[in-house]
Design an enzyme around this catalytic site. Sequence first.
Site, mmCIF file in Angstrom:
data_model
loop_
_atom_site.group_PDB
_atom_site.id
_atom_site.type_symbol
_atom_site.label_atom_id
_atom_site.label_comp_id
_atom_site.label_asym_id
_atom_site.label_seq_id
_atom_site.Cartn_x
_atom_site.Cartn_y
_atom_site.Cartn_z
ATOM 1 N N CYS A 183 0.818 -1.228 0.000
ATOM 2 C CA CYS A 183 0.000 0.000 0.000
ATOM 3 C C CYS A 183 0.846 1.269 0.000
ATOM 4 O O CYS A 183 0.321 2.364 -0.162
ATOM 5 C CB CYS A 183 -0.957 -0.015 1.184
ATOM 6 S SG CYS A 183 -2.030 -1.464 1.188
ATOM 7 N N HIS A 217 -2.853 6.967 2.839
ATOM 8 C CA HIS A 217 -3.379 5.711 2.311
ATOM 9 C C HIS A 217 -4.712 5.412 3.017
ATOM 10 O O HIS A 217 -4.790 5.460 4.247
ATOM 11 C CB HIS A 217 -2.372 4.588 2.544
ATOM 12 C CG HIS A 217 -2.946 3.237 2.365
ATOM 13 N ND1 HIS A 217 -3.659 2.897 1.237
ATOM 14 C CD2 HIS A 217 -2.953 2.152 3.176
ATOM 15 C CE1 HIS A 217 -4.067 1.652 1.369
ATOM 16 N NE2 HIS A 217 -3.657 1.183 2.533
ATOM 17 N N ASN A 226 -10.169 0.086 0.970
ATOM 18 C CA ASN A 226 -8.718 0.151 0.838
ATOM 19 C C ASN A 226 -8.318 -0.422 -0.527
ATOM 20 O O ASN A 226 -8.407 -1.625 -0.752
ATOM 21 C CB ASN A 226 -8.095 -0.667 1.986
ATOM 22 C CG ASN A 226 -6.583 -0.757 1.909
ATOM 23 O OD1 ASN A 226 -5.976 -0.433 0.885
ATOM 24 N ND2 ASN A 226 -5.967 -1.219 2.987
HETATM 25 N N1 COA Z 1 -17.637 -7.905 11.403
HETATM 26 C C1 COA Z 1 -17.943 -8.148 12.677
HETATM 27 N N2 COA Z 1 -17.028 -8.423 13.618
HETATM 28 C C2 COA Z 1 -15.742 -8.428 13.246
HETATM 29 C C3 COA Z 1 -15.334 -8.174 11.925
HETATM 30 C C4 COA Z 1 -16.352 -7.927 10.990
HETATM 31 N N3 COA Z 1 -16.072 -7.678 9.688
HETATM 32 N N4 COA Z 1 -13.987 -8.256 11.848
HETATM 33 C C5 COA Z 1 -13.549 -8.550 13.088
HETATM 34 N N5 COA Z 1 -14.623 -8.667 13.922
HETATM 35 C C6 COA Z 1 -14.620 -8.999 15.345
HETATM 36 C C7 COA Z 1 -13.390 -9.753 15.776
HETATM 37 O O1 COA Z 1 -13.513 -11.131 15.467
HETATM 38 C C8 COA Z 1 -13.421 -9.507 17.258
HETATM 39 O O2 COA Z 1 -14.354 -10.357 17.853
HETATM 40 P P1 COA Z 1 -14.073 -11.013 19.292
HETATM 41 O O3 COA Z 1 -13.990 -9.844 20.225
HETATM 42 O O4 COA Z 1 -15.269 -11.870 19.492
HETATM 43 O O5 COA Z 1 -12.778 -11.754 19.162
HETATM 44 C C9 COA Z 1 -13.970 -8.078 17.351
HETATM 45 O O6 COA Z 1 -14.610 -7.803 16.104
HETATM 46 C C10 COA Z 1 -12.917 -7.036 17.587
HETATM 47 O O7 COA Z 1 -11.842 -7.341 16.731
HETATM 48 P P2 COA Z 1 -10.657 -6.354 16.513
HETATM 49 O O8 COA Z 1 -9.630 -6.989 15.618
HETATM 50 O O9 COA Z 1 -10.222 -5.829 17.850
HETATM 51 O O10 COA Z 1 -11.417 -5.189 15.728
HETATM 52 P P3 COA Z 1 -10.853 -3.792 15.339
HETATM 53 O O11 COA Z 1 -11.660 -2.737 15.914
HETATM 54 O O12 COA Z 1 -9.353 -3.730 15.511
HETATM 55 O O13 COA Z 1 -11.144 -3.763 13.774
HETATM 56 C C11 COA Z 1 -9.948 -4.011 11.733
HETATM 57 C C12 COA Z 1 -10.554 -4.722 12.932
HETATM 58 C C13 COA Z 1 -9.328 -5.038 10.820
HETATM 59 C C14 COA Z 1 -11.040 -3.255 11.017
HETATM 60 C C15 COA Z 1 -8.865 -2.995 12.244
HETATM 61 O O14 COA Z 1 -7.988 -3.649 13.133
HETATM 62 C C16 COA Z 1 -8.077 -2.390 11.152
HETATM 63 O O15 COA Z 1 -8.587 -1.680 10.311
HETATM 64 N N6 COA Z 1 -6.741 -2.596 11.163
HETATM 65 C C17 COA Z 1 -5.893 -2.038 10.167
HETATM 66 C C18 COA Z 1 -6.059 -2.800 8.904
HETATM 67 C C19 COA Z 1 -5.393 -2.146 7.746
HETATM 68 O O16 COA Z 1 -5.357 -0.948 7.661
HETATM 69 N N7 COA Z 1 -4.865 -2.967 6.841
HETATM 70 C C20 COA Z 1 -4.260 -2.524 5.654
HETATM 71 C C21 COA Z 1 -3.059 -1.701 5.892
HETATM 72 S S1 COA Z 1 -2.318 -1.269 4.424
#
Ligand code: COA
Length: 328
Positions: A114, A255, A285
């Site tokens: 990215c 990004h 993204n």
């Molecule tokens: N729908 C519903 N629940 C979801 C979910 C979805 N699409 N994705 C994850 N969850 C759940 C998880 O399983 C977790 O459940 P649990 O508590 O029962 O284990 C809960 O939501 C919290 O998970 P968590 O990983 O703490 O969520 P978050 O707030 O960190 O959001 C992302 C997850 C992936 C959206 C976030 O971490 C993120 O955006 N990270 C950066 C990713 C990124 O930018 N990647 C590309 C970089 S170039």
Amino acid sequence: MAAKIISLGHTKPTRKISNQYFVEMGLDTSDEWIKERTGIHSRYFTNNEKASSDLGYEAAINCLDNANLKSSAIDLIIVATSTPDHNGFPSTACLIQEKLKCPNIPAFDISAACSGFVYALSTAEGFLATKKYSNILVIGVDCLSKITNMEDRGTCILFGDGAGAALLSQSDTIDEGILLSTINANGSLANILAVPKGGSKHPFNETIAKEKSHFIEMDGQSVFKQAIKLVVNEIKQSLLSVNLTPPDIDYLICHQANQRILDKICQNLSIPLEKSITNIHKFGNTSAASIPLAMSEFHNQTGFKKGDIIVLAGFGAGFTWGITIIKW
Ligand code: COA
């Protein structure tokens, strides 16, 4: 003389995917969760017939049209992508060169996930400095939908496909164009965002297909924290080295990974959210495409003004990151 963006262009696939699509596909998620935790309302997926070279070509044509130039004006093509048409070769840049009908010029791909677009801008800046090239076409394109596990709710709701392009040439003065570009990497964080198998370490086979380990795997929380920390530090350092401070920024284009990441970066730099150009709600993204797509869309709709200070901030798998400071 500095390198200067003289034109921008972009494209998106025609197939719009709502958040509800994932619910209907049987995924344990919801429109509310996706909007609240990521800011994403929709994204676009390519159909089976289209690949990165098709989107990259469309963005390039849009960029050339906006510059009122023909493809014969281009003397180098750099394509940032993590989803090349072919694993290995030929490069997507060569395929786009053929579509553009501009033979006998160099064309190559850059792999920096990215951060690819800022890596490619920095590379183009270096090539322009040699004075051997006049008009360099830089394309950021990705079709992450093609390497995403649609059963993994932690990744598949985030990504979309798209392409953006910029044409760079030399400015007459050092007081406009790219004031500074930095690129950086930390391979010790390679495992937090990766496509684990299907490459030369684990060549694709039936077991990999069953495991779905040829798709993106991500430790979302680690990526989230690293992105904010690294980008905020890099922007602060980069601004200092060109005698600017965060209040001097007219537009910040990060990004487009997660609206909460973008907001936190602004907060940590004390930059008003209005200065942050975002379109993640529409596109999700789009990896290497996200910065040029946001830039090009904004420039079409509102238009950058001469003298605007624009900061581009890329970050992504590797871990890689980079900043471009532009005086428009
Ligand atoms: N729908 C519903 N629940 C979801 C979910 C979805 N699409 N994705 C994850 N969850 C759940 C998880 O399983 C977790 O459940 P649990 O508590 O029962 O284990 C809960 O939501 C919290 O998970 P968590 O990983 O703490 O969520 P978050 O707030 O960190 O959001 C992302 C997850 C992936 C959206 C976030 O971490 C993120 O955006 N990270 C950066 C990713 C990124 O930018 N990647 C590309 C970089 S170039």
